[in-house]
Design a protein around this motif. Sequence first.
Motif, mmCIF file in Angstrom:
data_model
loop_
_atom_site.group_PDB
_atom_site.id
_atom_site.type_symbol
_atom_site.label_atom_id
_atom_site.label_comp_id
_atom_site.label_asym_id
_atom_site.label_seq_id
_atom_site.Cartn_x
_atom_site.Cartn_y
_atom_site.Cartn_z
ATOM 1 N N ILE A 23 -18.054 47.694 -15.506
ATOM 2 C CA ILE A 23 -17.633 48.590 -14.426
ATOM 3 C C ILE A 23 -17.179 49.929 -14.999
ATOM 4 N N LEU A 60 -23.623 44.574 -13.316
ATOM 5 C CA LEU A 60 -22.877 43.423 -13.812
ATOM 6 C C LEU A 60 -23.841 42.303 -14.215
ATOM 7 N N GLN A 71 -18.561 40.139 -6.930
ATOM 8 C CA GLN A 71 -18.415 40.844 -5.655
ATOM 9 C C GLN A 71 -16.973 41.276 -5.419
ATOM 10 N N SER A 76 -16.129 44.217 -7.692
ATOM 11 C CA SER A 76 -16.786 45.413 -7.172
ATOM 12 C C SER A 76 -15.998 45.982 -5.989
ATOM 13 N N GLU A 77 -15.510 45.085 -5.133
ATOM 14 C CA GLU A 77 -14.707 45.519 -3.979
ATOM 15 C C GLU A 77 -13.389 46.150 -4.432
ATOM 16 N N THR A 83 -12.541 47.503 -7.239
ATOM 17 C CA THR A 83 -12.683 48.738 -8.009
ATOM 18 C C THR A 83 -13.462 49.812 -7.251
ATOM 19 N N THR A 87 -16.665 49.931 -6.538
ATOM 20 C CA THR A 87 -17.934 50.251 -7.186
ATOM 21 C C THR A 87 -19.071 49.452 -6.560
ATOM 22 N N LYS A 88 -20.267 50.008 -6.662
ATOM 23 C CA LYS A 88 -21.469 49.320 -6.194
ATOM 24 C C LYS A 88 -22.533 49.469 -7.278
ATOM 25 N N LEU A 89 -22.400 48.645 -8.308
ATOM 26 C CA LEU A 89 -23.255 48.779 -9.481
ATOM 27 C C LEU A 89 -24.436 47.818 -9.495
#
Length: 309
Positions: free
Chosen positions: A199, A205, A255, A258-259, A261, A263-265
């Motif tokens: 991240i 990921l 998931q 990602s939520e 932080t 981020t949508k990696l």
Amino acid sequence: MRSAKKILVTGGAGFIGSHLCEALLSQGNEVYALDNLSTGCLANIENCLLSPHFHFKQADVCDGVPFDEAFDWICHFASPASPDAYRQNPIGTIRVNTEGTSLLLEYARHCQAKVLLASTSEVYGDPEEHPQRENYWGYVNSYGERACYDEGKRCAEALCYAYTHTYGLQVQIIRIFNTYGPRMQATDGRVICNFLEQIVRGEALSIYGSGEQTRSFQYIDDLISAIMLILSREVCTSPMNIGNPEECSIIELAQLLSELTGTKLGFKYRPMPLDDPRRRCPDISLAQKTLGWKPVVSLRDGLLKVILS
């Protein structure tokens, strides 16, 4: 603990060991720590080093105990614990869990110390029982890249059993399930560390296999609270699971991080590692009954603490 004790912590500069040393000092104990710094670091214990009640030596437990003290407890946490670390040093991993454990048990026998052995959920291997109870014998590959750790810990447990039944040594074994928190090594190689590093770097990921394999993640404060309860009581004759039974799949963890932080990696799928467990979740009934303990930090709250630390 009600009264001050003299306690040795091996692996005292490691992730878990350093948190334990701090907790022991906060209750007025005289704490002795040793670590060869192969996976630990002095930065983890910089606050401890300021205390006159903390005594540290850089040493390898396989060379013996570099102190001449009669300890009340010996807490054995010295061992590489992440797959990346023990794959890089398989012989050292086996040695610290066999030779090192044997030397510590012998030292404890002569000074009449109690012993706390930090074992692992990995003794269950890729389990055929779910959730895992302490009386489950496990499903472990003794001839693979994880064997140095899995079988090393199983041998350490067997040594403890032998010393208890031969000499009456008081030993408490705890089987620690995945634990996370501040002071984890960024390059640890375990899944939370890997995701957080990716991240930070803005990378997709890495998901091994389908991502449906599960783990149970325990925040460090919950583990330390259980250990402190154990050190204030008489030992129990059985190994004891210490973990969080809040089961989570790897894809769910990705998931959630990602939520949290923002981020949508995306995800990058990779082959499943050899002998990687498909499910991991502790039955903590024994710890609840014996210690009156259960974890209180949710995965969401614990991850937020790590992200903000």
